[in-house]
Scaffold this active site. Structure first.
Site, PDB file in Angstrom:
ATOM      1  N   GLU A  81       0.313 -15.887   0.479  1.00  0.00           N
ATOM      2  CA  GLU A  81       0.612 -14.719   1.083  1.00  0.00           C
ATOM      3  C   GLU A  81      -0.889 -13.739   0.756  1.00  0.00           C
ATOM      4  O   GLU A  81      -1.148 -13.319  -0.534  1.00  0.00           O
ATOM      5  CB  GLU A  81       1.842 -13.871   0.623  1.00  0.00           C
ATOM      6  CG  GLU A  81       1.849 -12.522   1.070  1.00  0.00           C
ATOM      7  CD  GLU A  81       3.003 -11.696   0.402  1.00  0.00           C
ATOM      8  OE1 GLU A  81       2.664 -10.366   0.548  1.00  0.00           O
ATOM      9  OE2 GLU A  81       3.971 -12.284  -0.037  1.00  0.00           O
ATOM     10  N   CYS A 133       2.980  -5.085  -0.112  1.00  0.00           N
ATOM     11  CA  CYS A 133       2.224  -5.850   0.927  1.00  0.00           C
ATOM     12  C   CYS A 133       2.771  -5.428   2.321  1.00  0.00           C
ATOM     13  O   CYS A 133       2.072  -5.843   3.336  1.00  0.00           O
ATOM     14  CB  CYS A 133       2.521  -7.314   0.568  1.00  0.00           C
ATOM     15  SG  CYS A 133       4.419  -7.557   0.171  1.00  0.00           S
TER      16      CYS A 133
END
Length: 519
Positions: A252, A289
């Protein structure tokens, strides 16, 4: 000579004395030889992890030990991250919940994806042999801890929990921002392994930049999970692909998490949306995020109301501490560079806080969609800026809006704020907008904010590159699929079959037999 690893207080920028008041450095960086020993020790635990009941005990035991040590864990994590006791208390609860969720997944057994097709000599166009398929663990998994979630995406986090659930031992590369927290949590997981009847080295921790490189290159590492920056993640992804035997790398990396506010939504609730946006992009000092980093809002009076509400709320956002001085410096420089771009206006300036050099203040930028629709001087605005900053893009009509959406890279999330009547038409403009957002992201939200990721079976936390390097999720029950591979047995004598694939289903796992689901 061993390189010492120290814990640093981000509130002061100074080294902490360690885990205790009189302690020295937290750990030392692992040498290549120590990484090799760590991986080999973890690999030796693979046979023991074949016991699903032991894996379930390990996961539940780890959750219990974390909760029993909550005061120490939260205090240590706060001292290293400045994320605050309330936030970290919630994160610890989420982490324990994740561990128990994966224990439930292990107990149920559906993740094995057992499919049995009995032989059919009369099948057309060709006779069918006896075929039995299920999934097996890959082997040792390398986990790269995240900076912004010292628990839920680090040593005891989702990558570790899902890998252990799959039957894979884990070697975690600690994040340098919270080494003491990492040591503490690793000790709890290793204790849980022993209490579950598994080898202590089912979970191993290493420190150091070079250790991370050595880890992804080690021949006994079978897969890797990463949460971090695009440059760091891409370098490790390339290293994983360049190995003589490439391995899956589930990274990620970065995400803008675009938000589109339709004209109808702005007309109905401009002030509510503006205030909600401020709360979302400043949450956790902008260190999520899923922070909304690019917002498309309509021009005109209703858009002006939204911007006014956003301005007022952003000005009231308190200054905060970022996770480390490097991130603080990068944020201050990144915010200044974006604010200096041609055509950009700065209603609320983000940057260094005047009262405390360790803190930063939130802000946002304004730009016209027409200036961002084509490649050029404003491309920096299409890159994530980690911290409490967002970019509001004023558009004039759907074509103007969509021209900007067409330029966006892959994202973890994409959000649409719609008017009350816009969700009623199955193939109207709102449906077309959602189809466009679906192409951009792994999770599409309507009338909400992306900061906050529920741990549930239907969750997907991933997205097209550069949000992630694979199509998998790192949150939710299906995250276990990253660490498994299918294998099929054809015409195999019953005594030689794994128990999961034998007639009679001695382990009682969910299965699909001759096309019919059964248990």
């Amino acid at each position: 000579m061993a390189v010492q690893v120290w814990s640093v207080d981000p509130r002061t920028g100074k080294q902490r004395t360690g885990a205790g008041p009189d302690a020295g450095p937290v750990a030392t960086e692992a040498t290549s030889e120590q990484v090799d020993a760590a991986v080999r020790a973890a690999a030796a635990a693979v046979p023991a992890l074949a016991d699903r009941a032991a894996r379930s005990r390990l996961l539940r035991g780890a959750a219990r030990l974390l909760e029993e040590s909550a005061e120490q864990v939260v205090a240590t994590a706060d001292a290293e991250t400045a994320l605050g006791t309330p936030r970290l208390t919630g994160e610890l609860a989420r982490t324990a919940f994740q561990l128990r969720t994966f224990a439930d997944v292990v107990d149920e057994g559906a993740f094995l994806d057992v499919i049995i097709d009995h032989p059919d000599p009369d099948a057309k166009p060709i006779p069918r042999p006896d075929l039995r398929r299920y999934k097996i663990p890959l082997g040792v998994v390398a986990v790269y801890a995240a900076s912004n979630f010292p628990l839920a995406f680090s040593v005891p986090g989702g990558d570790t929990a899902s890998a252990l659930a799959a039957g894979c031992p884990v070697v975690v590369k600690a994040h340098p921002d919270h080494p003491a927290t990492s040591e503490l949590c690793a000790g709890l997981l290793r204790r849980a392994a022993v209490e579950a009847g598994l080898p202590e080295d089912t979970v191993v921790l290493v420190h150091g930049f070079q250790a991370g490189v050595d880890l992804v290159r080690h021949p006994l590492v079978s897969a890797a999970g990463f949460t971090g920056s695009i440059p760091g993640g891409r370098a490790l992804f390339d290293a994983a692909a360049a190995r003589p035997r490439p391995i899956p790398f589930h990274g990620e990396l970065g995400s803008l998490n675009p938000v589109v506010v339709t004209e109808a939504a702005a007309a109905e609730r401009a002030e509510q949306i503006g205030t909600g946006l401020a709360g979302s992009f400043t949450l956790g000092t902008g260190q999520f995020c899923t922070k909304p980093g690019l917002v498309l809002a309509p021009s005109g009076a209703d858009g002006d109301r939204l911007v006014a509400a956003l301005t007022g709320a952003a000005q009231q956002a308190p200054a905060g501490v970022l996770l480390d001085s490097r991130m603080r410096d990068n944020f201050v420089k990144g915010a200044a560079a974006r604010a200096a771009l041609p055509g950009v206006t700065v209603p609320v300036a983000a940057g260094a806080a005047e009262a405390d050099e360790q803190q930063v203040r939130a802000g946002y930028l304004l730009v016209d969609a027409a200036d961002l629709a084509e490649e050029g001087a404003l491309d920096l605005l299409l890159e994530e800026c980690f911290g409490p900053l967002t970019v509001v893009v004023r558009y004039d009509g759907a074509a103007s809006r969509d021209a900007v959406l067409d330029r966006l890279p892959g994202n973890l999330t994409a959000t649409a704020h719609l008017g009350a009547a816009e969700g009623a038409a199955a193939d109207g403009p709102a449906a077309q907008l959602l189809r466009r957002l679906t192409a951009l992201a792994g999770r599409v939200l309507v009338n909400g904010w992306p900061t906050g990721v529920a741990v549930t079976g239907a969750q997907h936390h991933g997205g097209p590159y550069p949000a992630t390097t694979s199509t998998s999720t790192s949150v939710g029950a299906t995250a276990i699929e990253r660490w498994l591979r299918p294998v099929a047995y054809q015409d195999t004598p019953p005594a030689l079959l794994p128990p999961e694939l034998r007639d009679g289903n001695p382990l009682g796992v969910p299965r699909r037999v001759d096309g019919v689901a059964s248990a």
